[in-house]
Design a protein around this motif. Structure first.
Motif, mmCIF file in Angstrom:
data_model
loop_
_atom_site.group_PDB
_atom_site.id
_atom_site.type_symbol
_atom_site.label_atom_id
_atom_site.label_comp_id
_atom_site.label_asym_id
_atom_site.label_seq_id
_atom_site.Cartn_x
_atom_site.Cartn_y
_atom_site.Cartn_z
ATOM 1 N N TRP A 183 -2.368 10.519 -1.223
ATOM 2 C CA TRP A 183 -2.275 11.628 -0.269
ATOM 3 C C TRP A 183 -1.722 12.886 -0.944
ATOM 4 C CZ3 TRP A 183 2.225 14.049 1.733
ATOM 5 C CH2 TRP A 183 1.932 15.075 2.644
ATOM 6 N N ASP A 228 0.792 -1.226 0.000
ATOM 7 C CA ASP A 228 0.000 0.000 0.000
ATOM 8 C C ASP A 228 0.826 1.277 0.000
ATOM 9 O OD1 ASP A 228 0.993 0.152 2.583
ATOM 10 O OD2 ASP A 228 -0.895 0.869 3.434
ATOM 11 N N HIS A 229 2.138 1.195 0.234
ATOM 12 C CA HIS A 229 2.874 2.431 0.529
ATOM 13 C C HIS A 229 2.908 3.401 -0.642
ATOM 14 C CE1 HIS A 229 5.792 -0.618 -0.726
ATOM 15 N NE2 HIS A 229 6.583 0.347 -1.154
ATOM 16 N N ARG A 236 8.547 5.494 -2.339
ATOM 17 C CA ARG A 236 7.501 6.511 -2.300
ATOM 18 C C ARG A 236 7.987 7.840 -2.878
ATOM 19 N NH1 ARG A 236 5.095 7.671 3.216
ATOM 20 N NH2 ARG A 236 7.067 7.099 4.189
ATOM 21 N N ARG A 250 11.034 1.291 1.393
ATOM 22 C CA ARG A 250 9.671 1.822 1.186
ATOM 23 C C ARG A 250 9.687 3.337 1.076
ATOM 24 N NH1 ARG A 250 7.298 -2.087 5.013
ATOM 25 N NH2 ARG A 250 7.827 -0.660 6.698
ATOM 26 N N ASP A 251 10.459 3.992 1.953
ATOM 27 C CA ASP A 251 10.520 5.461 1.925
ATOM 28 C C ASP A 251 11.104 5.962 0.607
ATOM 29 O OD1 ASP A 251 9.495 5.390 4.420
ATOM 30 O OD2 ASP A 251 11.348 5.904 5.464
ATOM 31 N N GLN A 301 -0.745 4.757 -1.159
ATOM 32 C CA GLN A 301 -1.000 5.688 -0.054
ATOM 33 C C GLN A 301 -0.335 7.046 -0.326
ATOM 34 O OE1 GLN A 301 -2.430 5.330 3.084
ATOM 35 N NE2 GLN A 301 -1.591 7.226 3.913
ATOM 36 N N GLU A 302 0.910 6.991 -0.722
ATOM 37 C CA GLU A 302 1.685 8.217 -0.930
ATOM 38 C C GLU A 302 1.113 9.031 -2.088
ATOM 39 O OE1 GLU A 302 4.184 9.114 0.948
ATOM 40 O OE2 GLU A 302 5.107 10.749 -0.182
#
Lengths: 287, 287, 287, 287
Positions: free
Chosen positions: C109, C101-102, C261, C257-258, C105-106
């Motif tokens: 948003w 989802d990351h 994104r 993950r960071d 999600q990013e």
């Protein structure tokens, strides 16, 4: 990013208006120039226009030496600050140093392998320590031991020396003297300093000690044009390196040396390739 | 870096002396603990010793609950500040927010996928705007509209709320109110703020605007423990991102948002895993 | 870097020749356009010219809708690939996701706070897991459970769905299926993938595991246009984060993950603002 | 991170078990040593334990020279690989170079200002070009013009020369010859190479050209221990720098030079301060 020769570079800033790119590029085109690189910027708040154009002059219909005269009327109409540099001519640079060798070492080595399009006709110092390094690279080294009493007179001698050698730009490669406003005014936007902190943090003296005592997790270095206000001139380049609680003050100084060398070298490259325009207290960097 | 369970973590600081590591590790070993991770640091200027040890308690000869009593005499002999945390227990954290959602959004999402070993029993705000976001993650949202006149009384209510929920740590996730010294003293080294600049550059309000006007080539964000002096507390983590003349103030704010999210999240992780010791105005980070 | 409206953006590439900037800028100027931003690049090896110009059309003498027709003859003379986008129109983007989802999600948003100039009419997935997240942002979610047997038919359905919604660009936000050459050909340089390694290191599956086993000190993420050759398409953006021996495979995944994104978000921004031109196997990024 | 003298450093790895830290630190404590720095790591997958401890020997009850014999029984019980280095002794390092001067220049300059705790008794090269630089720093320069036919014999001569000078570690500072397996086996985990790419991307020759042709947005440099498999040895340090479409192959080479210098220098520092343990195909770095 390399400049082909023969060629010319125009750096220009003026109030923004319609048609600037069109008319400047047309000026080049109609004289047979082929644009190699064009970068422009509009400061929409200050409503100012900035441009850097480089073009090949191999099929140019006028001699490059007449470019200033030919372009003058257009620049006047725009109300522009501008300068045209001919690609073949190297910028003449004087280095000012004190006792630390790392920045001088770095600049001379890079210069020796051809990284910069500059000539270095002389090095000035307030200490004799780095003369052997200068001589190793065959560059005349002038010692001016500045004192509070002699400062005004010595700066006058230095300015004459610079003038005699047709110096365009002064690089303060960890030069540990504050230049007087008179000296600074003689080389507007043509004196580059390296400050060993992430400005505006830690202005003034002993920035590494200040950083160590504050316990920051990152330290920095900043190259900037020198103005009358200490450490307040337009910033050219900055970079950082991470710190941890394990790092002593000596570690900060050691890691910082690497930053200073790289950041100053990048500023020299940008400045000597005519990639910087000053916009008030800031810079526009066409890299 | 993950903590196995069941286990325990000791964070300790004391004046340096010979034998500290030996005696602390022996204390664990003779009770059947197996050290999983040990990190120590000696501040040779302040002559202070810092250690973080985590160990498995699966074969431990005493119940973890009795650890404090067992270790007390040794710590007293060392003149130490110390705390033992049991691995199974999550830190209880309250989030304080105002109107900006990016930090709250980031923390709640990371929390939802299990990145932090924390519980978030409540969110406090001086504005109602972010309540929907809190509710989406099922976390009670308390609005306390602070005014200059009501500040003292409201902070008292907030402190009681925190006490009722057994809150260990307060995260200021872009909370736009300055906490009073009384509030700060109630949570020493347990209130974490995210400041949207590279401290100590640009303290106070509107750091992005200050950075924009100064023309820096790099902006930063800083997470730090809150002390009575605004933006002066011990720094936990910092990071930076490059800027250019093309970036408007809005671009700085946009790029800065990403920094703030990452830097605050890293601080939360370090703090909640008991990886931080405060050393005067600095931090020791055992990462 | 923000685009003022109303305005237009030209992206063009063609064999290099003299006068291109002059004639293109003149085309805009003589129709009353004011250039807001111009960036050009000459690949001196391939002898190709690339340009991005944006201009204000508020005083334009022809309706923006007629721009294509007006510019056509010039582009034809240059032998150019080109496209003019009108500033007011948002790019229509479909997101393809699987279970992670990351990235979704990013993107959602950022989209919700107005960072991207795009519309997201639909999300496609081969799993139902992320439907609640899609619905939270009010975006229709289409599940196509792909199998080896059904792949060809399902891709056909997906392409029709994209066509029905007038989709311009497909973002693979950790979509764990390899698209067929037929699918890829339908959206040339308009499918963006995020690969969780520093390409060309660690192509193919499980790049974090590969990186962990190799013991690299830095991991990366890469966003690129999808071509028929897996992980070989033109690279748009890359970034990295440091690793140490302490990092487990789970830590790599978490830190990665960071990166994913941020790197994907930057690619979306560049692509949706029409800042990318493809140059063979590479990209020209006008940022 | 500086090593106080007199002191000792233990580097040890062994299968993990309870009590290792306690018993090692106790060994030091009971002989009057004061631990200055201790760092340990447990590879929970391989179930291996790694430790680096440095301690002051100024009040030590046994002569440092007897440390090996005193510690031997404990190490044997643990089944450990280990080495104790006495702080006062500098590592003896040979540099191998070819024609590029940047890495040699950097190492010799850093060495001259005391950044490394090493002695450099000799420099080996397959070309005479860099002899003047070596002589400027007063270091004997040995030229061995390697050919395919003479390689085996010449490597034998080089190994004898290294043995005669009691060389501990070989640094390949852009040495453009592949060492034979026989040579490599003579210095296990004691030959350090700098590879001018972000390994495992772009192994083999011309990595900058490969990177240029692939169109990556970031290039890197990697220092690693040399093993029989080309560019496959345990990685010590990596770093990166950003690229853009404007960068020519020459720009990559220029920017890469700065990376190579920094990354190799960091590896030399870590290795010479005994901060590296090899863990199979990886390294554990206690920095």
């Amino acid at each position: 990013m390399t400049i082909s020769e023969p060629g010319a570079i125009l750096l220009l800033s003026c109030p923004d208006r319609a048609g600037l790119v069109s008319r400047i590029s047309h000026f080049i085109y109609e004289r047979g120039g082929n644009i190699l690189d064009l970068d422009e910027h509009v400061d929409t708040i200050e409503k100012m226009f900035f441009i850097r154009v480089s073009w090949s002059t191999s099929h140019f219909s006028i001699p490059p030496i007449e470019l200033d005269e030919a372009f003058g009327p257009l620049a006047k109409e725009f109300g522009a600050s501008w300068k045209i540099r001919l690609g073949g001519r190297k910028m003449r640079v004087a280095l000012f140093v004190s006792r630390y060798d790392h920045c001088l070492q770095e600049l001379l080595w890079r210069h020796s392998i051809g990284e910069f399009r500059i000539d270095i006709p002389l090095i000035v110092s307030n200490h004799p320590d780095l003369e052997p390094l200068a001589l190793r690279y065959g560059i005349p080294f002038h010692v001016f031991p500045v004192t509070a009493a002699s400062k005004q007179e010595i700066e006058q001698q230095e300015l004459e020396l610079l003038k005699d050698h047709d110096i365009d730009t002064v690089l303060l490669a960890r030069y540990m003297q504050v230049l007087s406003p008179q000296f600074v005014e003689s080389y507007p936007s043509r004196i580059i300093n390296i400050h060993h902190s992430f400005l505006p943090a830690f202005v003034g003296s002993s920035p590494y000690r200040q950083a160590y005592e504050r316990g920051v997790k990152i330290i920095g270095a900043t190259s900037h044009y020198v103005t009358e206000d200490l450490d307040q001139g337009p910033i050219i380049e900055q970079d950082i390196v991470r710190m941890s609680h394990k790092d002593t003050l000596d570690d900060l100084i050691r890691k910082g040396r690497d930053l200073e060398r790289l950041v100053l070298a990048r500023a020299v490259r940008l400045h000597s390739e005519h990639r910087i325009l000053v916009n008030g207290k800031k810079t526009v960097i066409f890299d």
